[in-house]
Design an enzyme around this catalytic site. Structure first.
Site, PDB file in Angstrom:
ATOM      1  N   ARG A 272       0.721  -1.322   0.136  1.00 45.87           N
ATOM      2  CA  ARG A 272       0.109   0.021  -0.092  1.00 45.87           C
ATOM      3  C   ARG A 272       1.009   1.410   0.074  1.00 45.87           C
ATOM      4  NH1 ARG A 272      -3.195  -2.666  -1.969  1.00 45.87           N
ATOM      5  NH2 ARG A 272      -5.332  -2.919  -1.255  1.00 45.87           N
ATOM      6  N   GLU A 301      -2.606   8.135  -6.206  1.00 43.60           N
ATOM      7  CA  GLU A 301      -2.880   7.443  -7.393  1.00 43.60           C
ATOM      8  C   GLU A 301      -4.173   7.595  -8.211  1.00 43.60           C
ATOM      9  OE1 GLU A 301      -3.046   3.070  -6.060  1.00 43.60           O
ATOM     10  OE2 GLU A 301      -1.192   2.902  -5.685  1.00 43.60           O
ATOM     11  N   HIS A 321       0.362   0.229  -9.697  1.00 41.19           N
ATOM     12  CA  HIS A 321      -0.462  -0.497  -9.042  1.00 41.19           C
ATOM     13  C   HIS A 321      -1.295  -1.785 -10.006  1.00 41.19           C
ATOM     14  CE1 HIS A 321      -3.349  -0.519  -5.159  1.00 41.19           C
ATOM     15  NE2 HIS A 321      -3.028  -1.637  -5.433  1.00 41.19           N
TER      16      HIS A 321
END
Length: 445
Positions: A272, A301, A321
């Site tokens: 994370r 993000e 990601h």
């Protein structure tokens, strides 16, 4: 004549008794078809076959609750979501009938699970999601840092001439041998253990820090356990993060902890983004305290090199990601999420849920059977609810044919599949179904 009147009286009594009442079925609960929404996606072709016999499935393709149609906010009792939308307490309070949220993935830091529990909303995740893919991607990042393949490729693309031994030394400067290096894993759950197995095959000595794991796991895998974060940072040549993000470990890697790492260590994060203070990391990369870093997740993000503290940082590899993704993993995650929604509908919340993460905060609400009878929309399976109403988003090239529905004042989306006959009664929690039997995965245990 008297006989005819008698029959009429009997028919009238029967009509009065049956009017507005479904016949009782002894093997399961009696409730209407609930509305289930995929919040931040537009393809529910995997979820629909699992849920269409007992629920109406819609997709919203939203990035915030402001983009979700009010019909979903008012009537949806189940929601599925990826990591691209965030639900705070304020967002959760907008949902008037929501009972269960399933995160299609392992992390759930984008949902306020405490607020959800206090509002009577169960939150579930898929903890076995994409373990192999994430572990493989982590190893790829680690190998890239040690063998510098990304930088070698960039040098060739930029026209760098590499012929003599001196030129090879210059362009490959920083490449290191792996065997005998120490890899430190912060968090030793499913993904951490999968990384450890892979890393040992490359010659790493593996140690880990996980204050929540019971003793004994390290013996079965042949790795070493340390009991303080400081010990792990001090002993590791490469540190890799594999823990969930919560209020206790935000910015776990910061200026203070970076100074406890070995000079010139590597850092990898596929867990994370909030675990790493990117400003402190950028400074450490510029000063050489960290030799190189590979990040699949970021504080903000979608990530862009054009902005943020990392834009000028050297020796940095970033991916968007995607460490979790493969077609197989995506399919398994979506099937597992829909199956969890099915458990919620046919059973009790939270007792029937396999992966509820907020039971400690959960407040029991009314049973499914009291859902408003008007909230039945069998004709809207696969409909698009998106604010403003009337707009239907379709991916370039179209989606697999599985969408059908009506949007008030909008564009109808249809397909050529036969109409689905929806039963009026959902199976009981103990009654086997073809979806429950065929779509369970052993790795969900």
């Amino acid at each position: 004549m008297a006989l005819v009147d008698k029959h009429k009286v009997k028919r009238q009594r029967l009509d009065r008794i049956c009017e507005g009442i479904r016949p009782q079925i002894m093997n399961g609960p009696l409730h209407p078809r609930p509305l289930v929404a995929l919040l931040d996606g537009r393809d529910c072709t995997v979820e629909m076959p699992i849920l269409k016999d007992l629920a109406t499935v819609a997709f919203c393709d939203a990035q915030s609750t402001q983009e979700i149609h009010e019909k979903v906010l008012n009537e949806a009792v189940g929601a599925m979501m990826y990591h691209t939308i965030t639900l705070t307490r304020e967002d959760l309070e907008k949902f008037k009938a929501l009972r269960v949220i399933v995160r299609i993935g392992s992390g759930y830091d984008n949902v306020d699970i405490k607020a959800a529990g206090e509002l009577g909303i169960a939150v579930c995740n898929i903890p076995s999601a994409a373990v192999e893919e994430t572990a493989d991607s982590t190893i790829c990042h680690i190998l890239n840092l040690y063998r510098r393949n990304t930088w070698l490729y960039q040098a060739l693309r930029e026209g760098t001439r590499v012929q003599s031994v001196e030129q090879i030394r210059e362009v490959a400067s920083g490449a290191a041998r792996i065997r005998g290096e120490t890899l430190g894993l912060i968090g030793f759950g499913r993904t951490g253990q999968a990384v450890a197995v892979r890393a040992k095959a490359f010659g790493f000595s593996v140690l880990f820090y996980d204050p929540y794991l019971q003793d004994g796991t390290e013996r079965s895998l042949g790795v070493q356990r340390v009991y303080t974060l400081q010990d792990l940072l001090y002993q590791s040549d490469c540190v890799s993060l594999h823990c969930n993000l919560n209020e206790h470990n935000h910015h776990l890697i910061n200026d203070f902890t970076i100074k406890q790492m070995r000079q010139g260590a590597f850092l990898v994060n596929a867990a994370r983004g909030g675990l790493v203070d990117e400003k402190a990391l950028a400074q450490a990369l510029k000063e050489g305290r960290i030799r190189g870093a590979a990040l699949d997740v970021h504080e903000s993000e979608p990530f862009s090199f054009a902005q943020g503290p990392l834009k000028d940082a050297p020796n940095l590899i970033c991916t968007p990601h995607t460490a979790w993704y493969s077609e197989q993993a995506s399919l398994e995650m979506r099937e597992a999420a829909a199956t969890e929604i099915r458990r919620a509908i046919t059973g009790r919340i939270p007792e029937s849920l396999r992966n509820c993460v907020n039971k400690e905060f959960f407040v029991t609400t009314a049973p499914w059977s009291v859902i408003d009878q008007q909230a039945i929309h069998p004709e809207l399976n696969g409909a698009t609810y998106r604010y403003p109403p009337g707009i239907v988003g379709v991916a370039p090239g179209g989606l697999p044919a599985a969408m059908e529905g009506i949007i008030p004042g909008g564009i109808p989306v249809t397909h050529n599949l036969p109409t689905v006959a929806h039963p009026s009664q959902a199976p009981s929690p103990n009654q086997p179904t073809k979806h429950g039997d065929n779509r369970e995965h052993p790795n969900e245990q």
